[in-house]
Design a protein around this motif. Structure first.
Motif, PDB file in Angstrom:
ATOM      1  N   THR A 142       0.564   6.550  -6.914  1.00 23.74           N
ATOM      2  CA  THR A 142      -0.696   7.075  -7.435  1.00 23.74           C
ATOM      3  C   THR A 142      -1.291   8.209  -6.608  1.00 23.74           C
ATOM      4  OG1 THR A 142      -2.025   5.493  -6.180  1.00 23.74           O
ATOM      5  CG2 THR A 142      -1.281   4.815  -8.386  1.00 23.74           C
ATOM      6  N   ARG A 143      -0.819   8.385  -5.389  1.00 26.90           N
ATOM      7  CA  ARG A 143      -1.379   9.387  -4.460  1.00 26.90           C
ATOM      8  C   ARG A 143      -2.865   9.133  -4.197  1.00 26.90           C
ATOM      9  NH1 ARG A 143       3.148  10.301  -2.621  1.00 26.90           N
ATOM     10  NH2 ARG A 143       4.479  11.898  -3.473  1.00 26.90           N
ATOM     11  N   GLN A 144      -3.257   7.859  -4.203  1.00 29.66           N
ATOM     12  CA  GLN A 144      -4.626   7.463  -3.895  1.00 29.66           C
ATOM     13  C   GLN A 144      -4.601   6.493  -2.722  1.00 29.66           C
ATOM     14  OE1 GLN A 144      -6.328   5.749  -7.402  1.00 29.66           O
ATOM     15  NE2 GLN A 144      -6.331   7.660  -8.539  1.00 29.66           N
ATOM     16  N   ASN A 145      -5.728   6.398  -2.025  1.00 27.79           N
ATOM     17  CA  ASN A 145      -5.816   5.511  -0.881  1.00 27.79           C
ATOM     18  C   ASN A 145      -5.821   4.055  -1.359  1.00 27.79           C
ATOM     19  OD1 ASN A 145      -6.354   4.134   1.455  1.00 27.79           O
ATOM     20  ND2 ASN A 145      -8.094   5.403   2.056  1.00 27.79           N
ATOM     21  N   PRO A 146      -4.795   3.276  -1.011  1.00 31.28           N
ATOM     22  CA  PRO A 146      -4.727   1.892  -1.502  1.00 31.28           C
ATOM     23  C   PRO A 146      -5.762   0.985  -0.869  1.00 31.28           C
ATOM     24  CG  PRO A 146      -2.929   2.328   0.006  1.00 31.28           C
ATOM     25  CD  PRO A 146      -3.635   3.636  -0.206  1.00 31.28           C
TER      26      PRO A 146
ATOM     27  N   PRO B 227       0.804  -1.224   0.000  1.00 31.64           N
ATOM     28  CA  PRO B 227       0.000   0.000   0.000  1.00 31.64           C
ATOM     29  C   PRO B 227       0.838   1.276   0.000  1.00 31.64           C
ATOM     30  CG  PRO B 227      -0.934  -1.565   1.525  1.00 31.64           C
ATOM     31  CD  PRO B 227       0.370  -2.136   1.071  1.00 31.64           C
ATOM     32  N   LEU B 228       1.988   1.265   0.668  1.00 33.10           N
ATOM     33  CA  LEU B 228       2.865   2.438   0.636  1.00 33.10           C
ATOM     34  C   LEU B 228       3.394   2.689  -0.775  1.00 33.10           C
ATOM     35  CD1 LEU B 228       4.924   2.155   3.948  1.00 33.10           C
ATOM     36  CD2 LEU B 228       3.276   3.922   3.322  1.00 33.10           C
ATOM     37  N   ILE B 229       3.772   1.621  -1.463  1.00 35.17           N
ATOM     38  CA  ILE B 229       4.248   1.763  -2.845  1.00 35.17           C
ATOM     39  C   ILE B 229       3.118   2.275  -3.736  1.00 35.17           C
ATOM     40  CG2 ILE B 229       5.083   0.499  -4.868  1.00 35.17           C
ATOM     41  CD1 ILE B 229       6.586  -1.349  -2.890  1.00 35.17           C
TER      42      ILE B 229
END
Length: 159
Positions: free
Chosen positions: A111-115, A104-106
């Motif tokens: 993408t600068r979106q919430n994974p 999720p950090l990657i």
């Protein structure tokens, strides 16, 4: 002194990949004449995906019997259970850290979106979320491609 080349055992993967790329470009350059062969390879790919899907369904049964036969041969079952429990705990902890934190950090960095909202999308099903957890990436490839194309509407050329 005469230099002597050494022959390496195994397949020439780089040569196969390069040949496939050059063949693909050549078939596209042929236009309509190359379409028949392209359709053949697409059909062959679909048939291979069906075979791999069948294998994915039946391999767990075979593995269950292989593991079961080894468990029956064991003399100290307590040692087996404790060792297996430690392994399962370490494996689950590694998956949670990797899949719940690192990936999720990657994704967020790229993408600068919430994974975490990606898994709750209306276009995602359980198979898409479970497939990456399998040991063999080649076995889960058909289901991942299907999920990407059908549920997340990614173009077939990209998937």
């Amino acid at each position: 002194q005469i230099p002597v080349g050494t022959e390496i055992e195994g397949m020439n993967i780089l040569g196969l990949v390069l040949f496939a790329l050059v063949l693909g470009v050549a078939l596209k350059k042929l236009g309509q004449e190359g379409e028949d062969l392209i359709r053949f390879f697409n059909s062959f790919n679909e048939a291979t995906m069906v075979l791999v899907t069948w294998i994915m369904w039946y391999v767990p049964i075979g593995i269950m019997f292989l593991v079961g036969s080894k468990i029956v041969e064991m003399e100290d079952i307590v040692l087996l259970v404790t060792s297996l429990g430690k392994y399962i705990f370490a494996s689950i902890l590694g998956h949670v850290i990797h899949g719940g934190i690192i990936l999720p950090l990657i994704y967020f960095a790229a993408t600068r979106q919430n994974p975490y909202l990606l898994g709750h999308s209306e276009h995602t099903n359980a198979l898409c979320l479970i497939s990456p957890c399998s040991v063999s990436s080649s076995a889960t490839l058909p289901s991942m491609i299907k999920c990407i194309e059908e549920n997340n509407r990614v173009d077939k050329r990209i998937s």
